[in-house]
Motif scaffolding. Structure first.
Motif, PDB file in Angstrom:
ATOM      1  N   ARG A  14       5.399 -14.723   0.790  1.00  0.00           N
ATOM      2  CA  ARG A  14       4.242 -14.566   1.695  1.00  0.00           C
ATOM      3  C   ARG A  14       3.104 -13.826   0.999  1.00  0.00           C
ATOM      4  O   ARG A  14       3.295 -12.695   0.561  1.00  0.00           O
ATOM      5  N   LYS A  15       1.914 -14.450   0.985  1.00  0.00           N
ATOM      6  CA  LYS A  15       0.771 -13.744   0.400  1.00  0.00           C
ATOM      7  C   LYS A  15      -0.002 -12.955   1.459  1.00  0.00           C
ATOM      8  O   LYS A  15      -0.967 -12.286   1.144  1.00  0.00           O
ATOM      9  N   HIS A  16       0.422 -13.055   2.721  1.00  0.00           N
ATOM     10  CA  HIS A  16      -0.167 -12.235   3.790  1.00  0.00           C
ATOM     11  C   HIS A  16       0.960 -11.505   4.517  1.00  0.00           C
ATOM     12  O   HIS A  16       2.063 -12.039   4.658  1.00  0.00           O
ATOM     13  N   LEU A  17       0.661 -10.314   4.999  1.00  0.00           N
ATOM     14  CA  LEU A  17       1.596  -9.648   5.924  1.00  0.00           C
ATOM     15  C   LEU A  17       0.822  -9.416   7.219  1.00  0.00           C
ATOM     16  O   LEU A  17      -0.005  -8.511   7.311  1.00  0.00           O
ATOM     17  N   LEU A  18       1.078 -10.281   8.197  1.00  0.00           N
ATOM     18  CA  LEU A  18       0.298 -10.241   9.436  1.00  0.00           C
ATOM     19  C   LEU A  18       1.075  -9.582  10.572  1.00  0.00           C
ATOM     20  O   LEU A  18       0.489  -9.031  11.501  1.00  0.00           O
ATOM     21  N   ASN A 137      -2.264  -6.825   7.564  1.00  0.00           N
ATOM     22  CA  ASN A 137      -2.663  -6.286   8.872  1.00  0.00           C
ATOM     23  C   ASN A 137      -2.331  -4.794   8.922  1.00  0.00           C
ATOM     24  O   ASN A 137      -1.172  -4.402   8.846  1.00  0.00           O
ATOM     25  N   ALA A 138      -3.378  -3.979   9.090  1.00  0.00           N
ATOM     26  CA  ALA A 138      -3.165  -2.524   9.201  1.00  0.00           C
ATOM     27  C   ALA A 138      -3.315  -2.075  10.655  1.00  0.00           C
ATOM     28  O   ALA A 138      -3.579  -0.900  10.927  1.00  0.00           O
ATOM     29  N   GLY A 139      -3.120  -3.036  11.579  1.00  0.00           N
ATOM     30  CA  GLY A 139      -3.214  -2.743  13.012  1.00  0.00           C
ATOM     31  C   GLY A 139      -4.272  -3.609  13.650  1.00  0.00           C
ATOM     32  O   GLY A 139      -5.445  -3.526  13.270  1.00  0.00           O
ATOM     33  N   ALA A 306       5.024  -1.305  -1.842  1.00  0.00           N
ATOM     34  CA  ALA A 306       5.870  -2.501  -1.878  1.00  0.00           C
ATOM     35  C   ALA A 306       5.132  -3.703  -1.294  1.00  0.00           C
ATOM     36  O   ALA A 306       5.160  -4.808  -1.857  1.00  0.00           O
ATOM     37  N   VAL A 307       4.450  -3.502  -0.182  1.00  0.00           N
ATOM     38  CA  VAL A 307       3.750  -4.616   0.478  1.00  0.00           C
ATOM     39  C   VAL A 307       2.607  -5.124  -0.412  1.00  0.00           C
ATOM     40  O   VAL A 307       2.448  -6.336  -0.612  1.00  0.00           O
ATOM     41  N   LEU A 308       1.819  -4.209  -0.975  1.00  0.00           N
ATOM     42  CA  LEU A 308       0.727  -4.625  -1.869  1.00  0.00           C
ATOM     43  C   LEU A 308       1.289  -5.399  -3.062  1.00  0.00           C
ATOM     44  O   LEU A 308       0.769  -6.453  -3.450  1.00  0.00           O
ATOM     45  N   PHE A 309       2.360  -4.877  -3.621  1.00  0.00           N
ATOM     46  CA  PHE A 309       2.989  -5.512  -4.787  1.00  0.00           C
ATOM     47  C   PHE A 309       3.479  -6.921  -4.446  1.00  0.00           C
ATOM     48  O   PHE A 309       3.229  -7.887  -5.178  1.00  0.00           O
TER      49      PHE A 309
END
Ligand code: CP
Length: 319
Positions: A14-18, A137-139, A306-309
């Motif tokens: 996944r290149k996005h974390l929504l 997504n940061a909120g 971890a998420v950015l990586f």
């Protein structure tokens, strides 16, 4: 001869974390395991590693934040990325520029990852469909706050080893809480039993379709749970008076020293912050021996690294 079937090694795609709703337990566990590997960077004398060298991350925050914004900024710096800090007040949004135009203009400068916080549910999804950069997504509104959900389960797993079979209460203003939703998805997918606790006016109307129990009494559940996550009353989102008075809310749903006497001795007390001290919990509890609130903040850094990586890695695979 018995056939031994080797399971394929997991690969993050996944290149996005929504949000966490769309992730399965294996994906959530993979992020947590990756975060564990990043934890030690913060203990070195030189707190930096090179994986995102040359990458540009924008913190696109349309709402205020202390923890999430600074945690992402520090996580980006620890991974050697450059970070652009965007604030609504000092941007051309005040002149009428739209979210998409803002993001596309920033993208034209060559950004790789957008970390977005916005009051509108679905803002991060909208961006992910309209720009090429990775989106985290940061909120977004009441919808999700996935990195908070991840750092919460990371904190519990670090202390207890696993979430399987744990009883977890999420207490307070569930209706307006994106944290409650991301926590619910992450915790239940990892095997915990979650109960939403609050006055009926602060329990979401769709709760019957969610994988949680409901209780309208903190006194009823306080003795039974292994973890209690106290939520802030989101005064900025309340449209009316969901309870007669702050004093009454605190009386029935505040985590007091008195109530803590009936809790399990090793209960973990959590709060995503910011805390309204004296309202959802007494200061003695927030700062007490069962509180893991500052550990949540510390763990957030490794989780966000971890998420950015991972999103950057997935983007490199598809391009
Ligand atoms: N937990 C959380 O999202 O805090 P901030 O609003 O300070 O980022």
């Amino acid at each position: 001869m018995a056939l031994i079937r080797k399971s394929k090694p997991f690969r993050w795609r996944r290149k996005h974390l929504l949000g966490l709703r769309e992730l399965d337990a294996e994906e959530i566990t993979y992020i947590l395991d990756t975060a564990k590997g990043f934890e030690q960077i913060s203990t070195r004398s030189v707190k930096k590693a090179p994986p995102l060298r040359g990458k540009v991350i924008v913190n696109l925050f349309f709402e205020d934040s202390t923890r999430t914004r600074n945690s992402f900024a520090l996580a980006a710096s620890r991974l050697s990325a450059d970070i652009i800090e965007f604030t609504k007040k000092s941007s051309a949004v005040s002149k009428g520029e739209t979210l998409l135009d803002t993001a596309r203009n920033l993208e034209a400068m060559g950004i790789d990852i957008v970390v977005i916080r916005h009051s509108a549910a679905g803002a991060s999804k909208l961006l992910s469909r309209n720009i090429n950069a990775c989106v985290i997504n940061a909120g977004d509104g009441y919808c999700e706050h996935p990195t908070q959900g991840l750092l919460d389960v990371y904190t519990i797993r670090k202390i207890r080893g696993s979430l399987a079979g744990l009883k977890i209460a999420i207490v307070g203003d569930i209706a307006h809480s994106r944290v409650a939703r991301s926590d619910m998805w992450a915790m239940t997918k990892l095997g915990a039993e979650v109960t939403f606790v609050g006055p009926p006016t602060l329990i979401p109307t769709e709760v019957g379709r969610l994988p949680v129990n409901v209780s309208y009494s903190l006194d009823e559940i306080i003795e039974k749970v292994d973890v209690i996550n106290m939520l802030r009353i989101q005064f900025e989102r309340l449209g009316g008076n969901p309870f007669p008075s702050i004093r009454e809310y605190s009386h029935y749903f505040g985590l007091t020293v008195e109530r803590m006497k009936r809790a399990k001795p090793d209960i973990l007390v959590m709060h995503p912050g910011p805390i309204n001290r004296g309202l959802e919990m007494e200061s003695e509890v927030a700062d007490g021996q069962n509180s893991v609130i500052l550990q949540q903040v510390t763990n957030g850094l490794a989780v966000r690294m971890a998420v950015l990586f991972l999103v950057n890695q997935a983007a490199a695979q598809v391009s």
